[in-house]
Design a protein around this motif. Structure first.
Motif: not given
Length: 120
Positions: A10-17
């Motif tokens: 999926g799509l996640v922001q930088a720093g995410g999991s």
């Protein structure tokens, strides 16, 4: 022949999991002969490359770029391998493929791939 089905991209922001899962199915014999399972990624225009692998008895191997951020694990009872991805970076954006390799023959199977996109 082993069939592999990935999920969890999926799509996640930088720093995410994100957590990827890959379930193996097939004949009992084909499942029992799986030794290595792993994850590979493919960036646009580039060759598929190793992310992490795990043997049936739990020995792991990681690409340098994900060491300390990604964790591969395996549930042999569920014929499933997981990839826990933390501290994601935009350069982790790729299609991630699940792989299995049989002991003895070395026969490989691949999943259809799951897209991981990390936005900056």
């Amino acid at each position: 022949q082993v069939q592999l089905v990935e999920s969890g991209g999926g799509l996640v922001q930088a720093g995410g999991s994100l957590r990827l899962s890959c379930a193996a199915s097939g004949s009992i014999f084909s499942i029992l002969t799986i030794n290595d399972m792993g994850w590979y990624c493919q960036h646009p225009g580039k060759q598929r490359e190793l992310v992490a692998t795990i043997t049936r008895d739990g020995r792991t191997n990681y690409a340098d770029s994900v060491q300390g951020r990604f964790t591969i694990s395996r549930d042999n009872a569920k014929n499933t391998v997981y990839l826990e991805m933390k501290s994601l970076k935009p350069e982790d954006t790729a299609v991630y493929y699940c792989n299995s390799r049989a002991r003895g023959t070395g026969n490989e199977s691949w999943g259809q791939g799951t897209q991981v996109t990390v936005s900056s």
